[in-house]
Scaffold this active site. Sequence first.
Site, PDB file in Angstrom:
ATOM      1  N   LYS A  41       0.835  -1.201   0.000  1.00 22.79           N
ATOM      2  CA  LYS A  41       0.000   0.000   0.000  1.00 22.79           C
ATOM      3  C   LYS A  41       0.874   1.258   0.000  1.00 22.79           C
ATOM      4  O   LYS A  41       2.104   1.165   0.194  1.00 22.79           O
ATOM      5  CB  LYS A  41      -0.914  -0.051   1.237  1.00 22.79           C
ATOM      6  CG  LYS A  41      -1.913  -1.221   1.201  1.00 22.79           C
ATOM      7  CD  LYS A  41      -2.772  -1.249   2.449  1.00 22.79           C
ATOM      8  CE  LYS A  41      -3.847  -2.322   2.363  1.00 22.79           C
ATOM      9  NZ  LYS A  41      -4.718  -2.333   3.573  1.00 22.79           N
ATOM     10  N   TYR A  81     -12.514  -2.505  -3.248  1.00 16.41           N
ATOM     11  CA  TYR A  81     -13.024  -2.644  -1.878  1.00 16.41           C
ATOM     12  C   TYR A  81     -14.562  -2.586  -1.820  1.00 16.41           C
ATOM     13  O   TYR A  81     -15.122  -2.234  -0.777  1.00 16.41           O
ATOM     14  CB  TYR A  81     -12.433  -1.551  -0.985  1.00 16.41           C
ATOM     15  CG  TYR A  81     -10.995  -1.817  -0.558  1.00 16.41           C
ATOM     16  CD1 TYR A  81     -10.654  -2.983   0.126  1.00 16.41           C
ATOM     17  CD2 TYR A  81      -9.985  -0.889  -0.805  1.00 16.41           C
ATOM     18  CE1 TYR A  81      -9.336  -3.220   0.533  1.00 16.41           C
ATOM     19  CE2 TYR A  81      -8.665  -1.124  -0.391  1.00 16.41           C
ATOM     20  CZ  TYR A  81      -8.348  -2.290   0.273  1.00 16.41           C
ATOM     21  OH  TYR A  81      -7.056  -2.527   0.687  1.00 16.41           O
ATOM     22  N   PHE A  89     -15.307   3.353   7.679  1.00 14.42           N
ATOM     23  CA  PHE A  89     -13.949   3.743   7.289  1.00 14.42           C
ATOM     24  C   PHE A  89     -13.733   3.702   5.770  1.00 14.42           C
ATOM     25  O   PHE A  89     -12.621   3.939   5.291  1.00 14.42           O
ATOM     26  CB  PHE A  89     -12.917   2.842   7.994  1.00 14.42           C
ATOM     27  CG  PHE A  89     -13.072   1.363   7.729  1.00 14.42           C
ATOM     28  CD1 PHE A  89     -12.571   0.780   6.573  1.00 14.42           C
ATOM     29  CD2 PHE A  89     -13.731   0.547   8.651  1.00 14.42           C
ATOM     30  CE1 PHE A  89     -12.711  -0.585   6.323  1.00 14.42           C
ATOM     31  CE2 PHE A  89     -13.876  -0.817   8.410  1.00 14.42           C
ATOM     32  CZ  PHE A  89     -13.371  -1.381   7.245  1.00 14.42           C
ATOM     33  N   ARG A 117      -2.030 -14.687   3.426  1.00 18.61           N
ATOM     34  CA  ARG A 117      -2.719 -14.017   4.544  1.00 18.61           C
ATOM     35  C   ARG A 117      -1.961 -14.250   5.847  1.00 18.61           C
ATOM     36  O   ARG A 117      -1.841 -13.345   6.681  1.00 18.61           O
ATOM     37  CB  ARG A 117      -4.153 -14.551   4.686  1.00 18.61           C
ATOM     38  CG  ARG A 117      -5.064 -14.205   3.542  1.00 18.61           C
ATOM     39  CD  ARG A 117      -5.522 -12.780   3.562  1.00 18.61           C
ATOM     40  NE  ARG A 117      -6.426 -12.484   4.661  1.00 18.61           N
ATOM     41  CZ  ARG A 117      -7.115 -11.357   4.763  1.00 18.61           C
ATOM     42  NH1 ARG A 117      -7.005 -10.405   3.841  1.00 18.61           N
ATOM     43  NH2 ARG A 117      -7.921 -11.141   5.778  1.00 18.61           N
ATOM     44  N   THR A 123      -5.580  -8.171  10.118  1.00 23.29           N
ATOM     45  CA  THR A 123      -5.935  -6.854   9.565  1.00 23.29           C
ATOM     46  C   THR A 123      -5.444  -5.742  10.479  1.00 23.29           C
ATOM     47  O   THR A 123      -4.870  -4.749  10.034  1.00 23.29           O
ATOM     48  CB  THR A 123      -7.472  -6.768   9.398  1.00 23.29           C
ATOM     49  OG1 THR A 123      -7.876  -7.824   8.523  1.00 23.29           O
ATOM     50  CG2 THR A 123      -7.885  -5.429   8.824  1.00 23.29           C
ATOM     51  N   ARG A 134       2.785  -7.456   8.883  1.00 25.41           N
ATOM     52  CA  ARG A 134       2.152  -6.379   9.664  1.00 25.41           C
ATOM     53  C   ARG A 134       2.667  -6.374  11.104  1.00 25.41           C
ATOM     54  O   ARG A 134       2.809  -5.320  11.722  1.00 25.41           O
ATOM     55  CB  ARG A 134       0.633  -6.527   9.624  1.00 25.41           C
ATOM     56  CG  ARG A 134       0.034  -6.133   8.257  1.00 25.41           C
ATOM     57  CD  ARG A 134      -1.404  -6.589   8.141  1.00 25.41           C
ATOM     58  NE  ARG A 134      -2.054  -6.141   6.915  1.00 25.41           N
ATOM     59  CZ  ARG A 134      -3.193  -6.643   6.463  1.00 25.41           C
ATOM     60  NH1 ARG A 134      -3.802  -7.620   7.132  1.00 25.41           N
ATOM     61  NH2 ARG A 134      -3.737  -6.190   5.355  1.00 25.41           N
ATOM     62  N   ASN A 144      -1.773  -0.234   7.426  1.00 23.93           N
ATOM     63  CA  ASN A 144      -1.272  -1.605   7.629  1.00 23.93           C
ATOM     64  C   ASN A 144      -0.447  -2.160   6.455  1.00 23.93           C
ATOM     65  O   ASN A 144      -0.262  -3.358   6.325  1.00 23.93           O
ATOM     66  CB  ASN A 144      -2.405  -2.549   8.049  1.00 23.93           C
ATOM     67  CG  ASN A 144      -3.480  -2.702   7.010  1.00 23.93           C
ATOM     68  OD1 ASN A 144      -3.406  -2.099   5.941  1.00 23.93           O
ATOM     69  ND2 ASN A 144      -4.484  -3.509   7.305  1.00 23.93           N
ATOM     70  N   HIS A 147      -1.789  -5.437   1.268  1.00 23.30           N
ATOM     71  CA  HIS A 147      -3.071  -6.100   0.999  1.00 23.30           C
ATOM     72  C   HIS A 147      -2.811  -7.525   0.531  1.00 23.30           C
ATOM     73  O   HIS A 147      -1.836  -7.774  -0.185  1.00 23.30           O
ATOM     74  CB  HIS A 147      -3.839  -5.362  -0.111  1.00 23.30           C
ATOM     75  CG  HIS A 147      -4.983  -6.172  -0.648  1.00 23.30           C
ATOM     76  ND1 HIS A 147      -6.218  -6.210  -0.025  1.00 23.30           N
ATOM     77  CD2 HIS A 147      -5.060  -7.024  -1.705  1.00 23.30           C
ATOM     78  CE1 HIS A 147      -7.003  -7.042  -0.698  1.00 23.30           C
ATOM     79  NE2 HIS A 147      -6.330  -7.544  -1.723  1.00 23.30           N
ATOM     80  N   GLU A 158      -9.715 -10.168  -8.079  1.00 21.98           N
ATOM     81  CA  GLU A 158      -8.781  -9.044  -7.908  1.00 21.98           C
ATOM     82  C   GLU A 158      -7.682  -9.069  -8.979  1.00 21.98           C
ATOM     83  O   GLU A 158      -7.304  -8.027  -9.518  1.00 21.98           O
ATOM     84  CB  GLU A 158      -8.178  -9.073  -6.493  1.00 21.98           C
ATOM     85  CG  GLU A 158      -9.212  -8.722  -5.430  1.00 21.98           C
ATOM     86  CD  GLU A 158      -8.724  -8.917  -3.993  1.00 21.98           C
ATOM     87  OE1 GLU A 158      -7.546  -9.272  -3.788  1.00 21.98           O
ATOM     88  OE2 GLU A 158      -9.538  -8.707  -3.073  1.00 21.98           O
TER      89      GLU A 158
END
Length: 180
Positions: A41, A81, A89, A117, A123, A134, A144, A147, A158
């Site tokens: 990100k 998203y 948010f 993941r 998250t 993270r 964070n 993705h 995606e």
Amino acid sequence: MVATLLSVLSAFNRNTNNREDMADSSSSADPKAERTFIAVKPDGVQRGLVGEIVKRFEQRGYKMVAGRMMWASKEMLQKHYADLSSKPFFNGLVEYMNSGPIFAMVWEGKNVVKMGRMMLGETNPTNSLPGTIRGDYCIDVGRNICHGSDAVDSANAEIALWFGSDVQEYTLASKPWVYE
Ligand code: IDP
Ligand code: MG
């Protein structure tokens, strides 16, 4: 003439099969061909963590089949998203993701969606164990740094959204040293 026709037909067949393989690359056919969409990100890019995140997937034995620096539009991010559009948010998330370039990637390999993941962590970084990306590099949920797709189906959607069919098909020389 006949030979030419046959070679055209067989090329057509190969292409058709390739498209089927790509559409279905994450499920039945070859478990080693599962794919996931991973993105560093804007905060991860600004903090110089692209190499670190790429390194972890490479070291694990996964294969990068697409990778590109992109500055995503808000429309693109709203699509990406879409399932979170009712969250309070959501607008802030789109602003954050549009605040600078991201480094978007597709990684391929056995169980890469689930493992990706796990490698990212939770998250909310404060719930992420040290050793995860993270858990090692960030603190706030709204910063964070990375993705990762959460399921095989969403990964395929995606990948199609971000890369279309611009994904490289090749064999890594290390494959027999990674898989038994
Ligand atoms: P994920 O990225 O771990 O899959 P999602 O629930 O899909 O988590 O949320 C997408 C992104 O939205 C998160 O990575 C994070 O950047 C942001 N986000 C999630 N929950 C919150 C929140 O409560 N406040 C602010 N941002 C959030
Ligand atoms: Mg998610």
